[in-house]
Enzyme design. Structure first.
Site, short mmCIF file in Angstrom:
data_model
loop_
_atom_site.label_atom_id
_atom_site.label_comp_id
_atom_site.label_asym_id
_atom_site.label_seq_id
_atom_site.Cartn_x
_atom_site.Cartn_y
_atom_site.Cartn_z
CB SER A 269 -0.94 0.00 1.22
OG SER A 269 -0.21 -0.17 2.42
N GLY B 41 -2.15 -4.13 0.95
CA GLY B 41 -2.33 -5.35 1.72
C GLY B 41 -1.39 -6.48 1.34
CG ASN C 262 0.89 -5.26 4.49
OD1 ASN C 262 0.40 -4.52 5.32
ND2 ASN C 262 0.85 -4.99 3.19
CG ASP D 45 -3.00 4.69 8.48
OD1 ASP D 45 -2.00 5.42 8.56
OD2 ASP D 45 -3.30 4.07 7.43
CG HIS E 179 -0.87 3.60 4.79
ND1 HIS E 179 -1.78 3.05 5.67
CD2 HIS E 179 -0.49 2.60 3.95
CE1 HIS E 179 -1.95 1.78 5.37
NE2 HIS E 179 -1.17 1.48 4.33
#
Length: 201
Positions: free
Chosen positions: A28, A65, A93, A174, A177
């Site tokens: 991402s 993801g 991830n 978040d 990112h």
């Protein structure tokens, strides 16, 4: 006839012949999650490289993801032809999900190995384990990226999010990112190592 051939040769666009092709294989962060596409990391990196006088096209092969297993499974169609450089920016991830570092290492080794077997230069962008995973996990995970790069003679960039990770001013709400300014900073920091890797290819 000779004059015509010389004229046609001179008329060919030089930039098209000189343009270098870079593919950024990632998750991402590469895909530009939460950002306008104009602020995605590959777009920003292309601008930084062109500002340095390089004729480069950076392709976005990021999938939100994605783990290293996902990157391996889509490698052949995500990286087609013979680019001048592939930046492997995977692993974040894996760390967030607590995937066994042995599995991450195996996947990274296969990704970089298959690319180098195809004669494609590679730059491995390292990742660091989340601090909540503990010291043993972090030591095993963090060692994967430099060691895989060294094993395959690939270029290595120690930490994709250097100077950006954990800084609220440079990340989206978040906390994971990069925001637009964070993506710009990542690209700015990566540009010189990527330029060196291109010049060595």
């Amino acid at each position: 006839m000779l004059l015509l051939l010389v004229t046609l040769t001179i008329a060919q666009p030089i930039s098209a012949a000189e343009e270098r092709r870079v593919v950024m294989l990632g998750d991402s962060i590469t895909a530009g999650y939460g950002l306008p596409q104009g602020d995605a990391l590959p777009v920003r990196l292309e601008k930084e490289l062109t500002d340095r006088g390089l004729d480069v096209a950076v392709e976005n092969a990021g999938v939100s993801g994605d783990t290293t297993a996902g990157g391996l499974s889509r490698l052949d169609w995500a990286v087609q032809g013979a680019p001048d450089l592939v930046i492997v920016a995977l692993g974040g991830n894996d760390g967030l999900r607590g995937i066994d570092p042995a599995d991450t290492r195996r996947n990274m080794d296969r990704i970089v190995g298959r690319l180098t077997e195809r004669g494609i230069p590679v730059l491995v962008a390292g990742m660091l384990a989340p601090p909540n995973m503990g010291g043993d996990y972090a030591r095993a995970f963090n060692a994967i990226f430099p060691e895989v790069a060294e094993a395959h003679g690939a270029a290595f960039y120690p930490f994709l999010l250097e100077g950006v990770a954990a800084d609220p001013a440079l990340n989206q709400p978040d906390g994971i990112h990069p925001n637009a300014e964070g993506a710009r900073l990542v690209a700015e920091r990566m540009a010189e190592p990527v330029a060196r890797a291109l010049k060595g290819s």
